[in-house]
Design an enzyme around this catalytic site. Structure first.
Site, mmCIF file in Angstrom:
data_model
loop_
_atom_site.group_PDB
_atom_site.id
_atom_site.type_symbol
_atom_site.label_atom_id
_atom_site.label_comp_id
_atom_site.label_asym_id
_atom_site.label_seq_id
_atom_site.Cartn_x
_atom_site.Cartn_y
_atom_site.Cartn_z
ATOM 1 N N HIS A 7 0.826 -1.208 0.000
ATOM 2 C CA HIS A 7 0.000 0.000 0.000
ATOM 3 C C HIS A 7 0.858 1.256 0.000
ATOM 4 C CE1 HIS A 7 0.525 -0.789 4.388
ATOM 5 N NE2 HIS A 7 0.589 0.520 4.490
ATOM 6 N N HIS A 79 4.016 7.102 3.761
ATOM 7 C CA HIS A 79 4.930 5.962 3.604
ATOM 8 C C HIS A 79 4.457 5.036 2.492
ATOM 9 C CE1 HIS A 79 2.029 4.234 6.614
ATOM 10 N NE2 HIS A 79 2.210 3.118 5.944
ATOM 11 N N GLU A 130 7.679 1.008 4.997
ATOM 12 C CA GLU A 130 7.152 -0.005 5.907
ATOM 13 C C GLU A 130 7.369 -1.359 5.231
ATOM 14 O OE1 GLU A 130 2.857 0.197 6.376
ATOM 15 O OE2 GLU A 130 2.933 -0.948 8.235
HETATM 16 CO CO CO Z 1 1.176 1.333 6.303
#
Ligand code: CO
Length: 134
Positions: A7, A79, A130
């Site tokens: 994502h 992020h 991440e």
């Molecule tokens: Co995230």
């Protein structure tokens, strides 16, 4: 080591406005709004054919999003999340290469209930990364 893009997270100063923008202007399907008190965020998910966008809005007094929004009034990309098969081996590999991990170096349980780590943006072209074990 990294696999799919899981994502992209966008911090937004007005969640209703951001949802309306993605739904009404861009024609995306946006999920219900979900509070994640353990992460200090309220999120809405946009499912695209090949990945997800997460709209992040601060929840509570110590939200990790607040300082970002203070610096970026209009919101912005917060992020990106890449999938890994084995988060501990990914971590050890990165530490061996001199990369920095935010926090304690131990994975925490992320917004999707899976182990995650965040990598230092200064080591990765100014991007907060991440890693999520899938
Ligand atoms: Co995230």
């Amino acid at each position: 080591m990294i696999g799919k893009l899981n994502h992209i997270a966008i911090a937004v100063p007005d969640l209703d406005k951001a949802i309306a923008l993605y739904r009404d202007v861009l024609g995306a399907i946006v999920s219900e709004v979900v509070d994640l008190p353990g992460h200090g965020v309220t999120v809405a998910f946009i499912n695209l054919p090949n990945t997800k966008i997460e709209l992040l809005y601060p929840l509570g007094d110590s939200s990790p999003i607040t300082s970002y929004l203070n610096k970026n009034n209009a919101g912005g990309m917060h992020h990106i999340c890449y999938e890994v098969d084995d988060i501990l081996s990914a971590r050890d590999n990165l530490l061996n290469k001199g990369m920095r991990i935010l926090g304690s170096n131990e994975p925490s349980i992320g917004a999707h209930g899976k182990p995650v780590l965040f990598l230092h943006p200064k080591d990765f072209c100014g991007t907060l990364i991440e890693l999520e074990q899938v």
